[in-house]
Design a protein around this motif. Structure first.
Motif, PDB file in Angstrom:
ATOM      1  N   UNK A 128       0.792  -1.240   0.000  1.00 27.17           N
ATOM      2  CA  UNK A 128       0.000   0.000   0.000  1.00 27.17           C
ATOM      3  C   UNK A 128       0.824   1.291   0.000  1.00 27.17           C
ATOM      4  N   UNK A 129       2.144   1.191   0.008  1.00 27.63           N
ATOM      5  CA  UNK A 129       2.971   2.407  -0.146  1.00 27.63           C
ATOM      6  C   UNK A 129       2.686   3.032  -1.507  1.00 27.63           C
ATOM      7  N   UNK A 130       2.779   4.355  -1.555  1.00 31.90           N
ATOM      8  CA  UNK A 130       2.642   5.030  -2.842  1.00 31.90           C
ATOM      9  C   UNK A 130       4.011   5.010  -3.529  1.00 31.90           C
ATOM     10  N   UNK A 175      11.230   1.788 -13.980  1.00 31.81           N
ATOM     11  CA  UNK A 175      11.877   1.834 -12.661  1.00 31.81           C
ATOM     12  C   UNK A 175      10.807   2.161 -11.631  1.00 31.81           C
ATOM     13  N   UNK A 176      11.099   1.837 -10.374  1.00 33.26           N
ATOM     14  CA  UNK A 176      10.125   2.052  -9.306  1.00 33.26           C
ATOM     15  C   UNK A 176      10.797   2.796  -8.172  1.00 33.26           C
ATOM     16  N   UNK A 182       2.049   7.764 -10.350  1.00 34.20           N
ATOM     17  CA  UNK A 182       2.080   7.494  -8.910  1.00 34.20           C
ATOM     18  C   UNK A 182       0.935   6.540  -8.599  1.00 34.20           C
ATOM     19  N   UNK A 183       1.260   5.431  -7.965  1.00 31.90           N
ATOM     20  CA  UNK A 183       0.260   4.379  -7.780  1.00 31.90           C
ATOM     21  C   UNK A 183       0.600   3.557  -6.533  1.00 31.90           C
ATOM     22  N   UNK A 184      -0.420   2.919  -5.963  1.00 30.67           N
ATOM     23  CA  UNK A 184      -0.208   2.108  -4.759  1.00 30.67           C
ATOM     24  C   UNK A 184       0.501   0.794  -5.083  1.00 30.67           C
ATOM     25  N   UNK A 185       1.416   0.390  -4.205  1.00 33.48           N
ATOM     26  CA  UNK A 185       2.100  -0.892  -4.407  1.00 33.48           C
ATOM     27  C   UNK A 185       1.278  -2.020  -3.780  1.00 33.48           C
TER      28      UNK A 185
END
Lengths: 131, 526
Positions: free
Chosen positions: B461-463, B522-523, B474-477
């Protein structure tokens, strides 16, 4: 009150499940799978089960819109179609392209490709089969 | 599909490759379950351990884009162990010897290095498929959406041909169509190179000039990726009916620039989509419940849809809008249809596969094309006695493995692959306006393997920011063992976290399909 059941096909994936729409006073109020349909035999997935929910949404497009100064304003069918026809005439066949739709019927797709080919003399027509 | 949905039940082995059948085609998955109950072995090849993969007897977690190497290795084993159907190869096909030469080097060890699948699993999958009496291949966009998509499809065909798994119940090479009428839109010639019935524009033009009574352009037209690429330059006017390229097409930033650079854009749709927002004119269309006509499903079954209610406000059926526009351009006489049935009668005349189909005959069951005349029952299974080639023989093509267009590197170390989830459909125009669907899920996410997440210091749930050479989102993990290490997955339904800002618009040179299933990203934790 009017009430009827209309047999049709699910609007989503390519499986083509048979469903019935429950219609009350010209509103679709529910759906259920058709028991004797050869593909789904009375079953349906979650998307199909709720496929009627978007039909009567308030934000459905109800009138032709034309953009003026970056804003959409309502217009009449006659004005909208006349302007499109005029703009089409201003362009050469190779400058025009059509995106047809995998969510429209065979009849809709047939007529659009015929329109592109017969009137605009272009084969620039495709749909999202690849997407 | 070469076969019908119903006859999947008769398979002894079902090879599912690049398809999350249980989530995306649940009522086809039901037939897979029925086959399994009768003893069929299920093999799933996918980089994600999907709901489908979890039902498998054998699951091969492949690196995205390496299908050809894996299938070649399976054929290597099948040939080496004598599991081929010699009689079928001899009587029904052409090209086996060339294939044999090419797959010689694709040993399970060699393919294992490319696909990152255990070599013993490859051998086992080959044995299960090769020794089945009836084996069916189900595939979807995880086979086609690559710069070598055509090679992937041909490889699936090779596998079926050398084992004689075609032309009978429970076999076949079966693409599962993702939208209710993709098959029909193709059949109707909504493609730049063919008229209705797959009749080539540069070959069959005289026939159509006679039928339609006008001169026609004989040159192949442009595909959607090509029209987008040329928009603002050669292409100046686009008419979009019921499509949403601002969410569905690769490299959306480029799509937006392209659509904005047109002289004129018309969008005909049921809602003001992300694409319609950019239009000069938007035309309100009736939805499927508000019109009559036919859809052709993934197994080539033509089915009637029926009108349940009236369209809202002044919205009109798509065919009526096009007819009215034809009248404005003084072509009313060529579009003199009073109903969808009138159009279908013309379709039957020009499309040999549909010649024997009438609205009256369709009933509830529909009819599988080809259906050449009104007494013909339709054709649920293709290629039973011969193939549609001049010499009636099925072609085996030797295929070499090729890398995808963009591979991970130091700067963009992960492979992004994209797809759908069970609760939403394509660009979400319909399902994201359906309350039960958005109650389930209404946000995008990126699936990351726990090992990769640990290295990056990312928790569930980290962004995070996912970036490619084309853009960032930008998206939730979502940390999950279900995704292969080194690979991340995003659904493409959600415009706010659009996966297609990242995807690579590189296309297959033959069929022009974009490479949605592999790009380098990349993340970063935000």
């Amino acid at each position: 009150m009017s009430f009827k059941i209309v047999h049709t096909i699910c609007p989503y994936c390519g499986t083509g499940c048979g469903i019935n729409l429950v219609v009350k006073d010209d509103k679709v109020v529910g759906t259920y799978p058709l028991k004797r349909h050869p593909i789904n035999e009375g079953k349906v997935c979650i998307k199909g089960n709720y496929c009627y929910e978007f039909i009567h949404r308030e934000d459905r497009l109800k009138k032709p819109l034309i953009k003026k100064n970056g804003q959409f304003v309502e217009t009449t069918w006659d004005k909208a179609l006349s302007l499109i026809a005029e703009k089409l005439k201003e362009h050469n066949p190779e400058e025009i392209g059509f995106f047809s739709s995998a969510r429209c019927t065979n009849e809709d797709n047939y007529i659009l490709q015929k329109f592109a080919r017969v009137i605009l003399k272009t084969n620039n027509i495709d749909h999202c089969a690849r997407l | 599909m070469t076969n019908s949905i119903e006859d999947i039940e008769d398979a002894d082995c079902i090879l599912i490759i690049g398809s999350n059948t249980f989530e995306q085609h649940p009522l086809i998955a039901r037939r897979v379950v029925k086959a399994k109950d009768k003893g069929a072995k299920i093999i799933v090849i996918d980089p994600r351990k999907t709901m489908t993969a979890k039902q498998a007897d054998l699951y091969l977690q492949i690196v995205p884009g390496t299908n050809v190497a894996l299938i070649n290795a399976m054929m290597h084993v099948i040939i080496k162990e004598g599991l081929i159907d010699e009689e079928f190869i001899k009587n029904r096909t052409k090209g086996f010897e060339e294939l044999k030469k090419v797959v010689e080097k694709y040993t399970p060890e060699y393919a294992s290095k490319i696909c990152k699948v255990d070599k013993d699993l490859i051998v086992e999958a080959a044995r299960v498929y090769g020794s089945a009496k009836r084996a069916s291949i189900l595939y979807c966009m995880g086979v086609t959406q690559f710069t070598h998509g055509v090679d992937n499809v041909k490889s699936c065909c090779n596998l079926a041909l050398i084992t004689g798994n075609i032309g009978k119940r429970g076999t076949g090479v079966n693409p599962l169509r993702g939208q209710n009428n993709v098959q029909g839109a193709c059949d109707m010639g909504a493609l730049p190179d063919v008229f209705p019935g797959y009749q080539k524009v540069n070959v069959a033009y005289e026939k159509f000039e006679e039928i339609w009574g006008v001169e026609l352009n004989h040159e192949m037209g442009l595909t959607i990726p090509e029209m987008i690429k040329k928009a603002g330059k050669e292409i100046k006017f686009l008419y979009i009916m019921g499509e949403n390229p601002m969410v569905s097409d690769p490299d959306i930033k480029h799509v937006e620039k392209a659509l904005k650079s047109l002289d004129f854009l018309v969008v005909q749709d049921i809602f003001l989509t992300e694409t319609a927002e950019l239009a000069d004119i938007v035309l309100p269309a009736a939805c499927w419940a508000e019109k009559e006509g036919t859809f052709t499903n993934t197994e080539r079954r033509v089915q009637l849809i029926r009108k349940a209610v009236n369209p809202p406000g002044e919205a009109l059926e798509d065919w009526v809008i096009i007819k009215k526009l034809a009248e404005k351009l003084d072509y009313g006489d060529k579009f003199n249809y009073k109903s969808p049935k009138d159009i279908f009668e013309e379709i039957r005349k020009v499309t040999p596969q549909y010649a024997g189909i009438t609205y009256e005959r369709l009933g509830v069951d529909g009819i599988h094309w080809p259906c050449p005349n009104e007494t013909h029952p339709g054709t649920p299974i293709l290629h039973v006695e011969k193939f549609l080639t001049q010499d009636d023989l099925g072609r085996i093509f030797p295929i070499e493995y090729k890398n995808p267009a963009e591979l991970p590197d130091d700067e963009y170390p992960f492979i992004l692959t994209t797809g759908r989830i069970i609760f939403h459909y394509h660009t979400g125009t319909m399902t994201r306006r359906s309350k039960h669907m958005i109650n389930e899920i209404n946000d995008g996410f990126v699936e990351i393997n726990p090992k990769d997440a640990k290295k990056l210091g990312i928790k569930n749930n980290d962004l995070v920011k996912v970036s490619s050479r084309r853009g960032g989102v930008a998206v939730k993990a979502k940390i999950t063992e279900n995704i292969k290490e080194g690979v991340v997955f995003m659904p493409f339904h959600f415009a706010e976290t659009a996966a297609n800002l990242l995807t690579n618009p590189a296309i297959d040179p033959y069929c022009k399909i974009p490479e949605f299933k592999v790009c380098a990203v990349k993340i970063e934790k935000l």
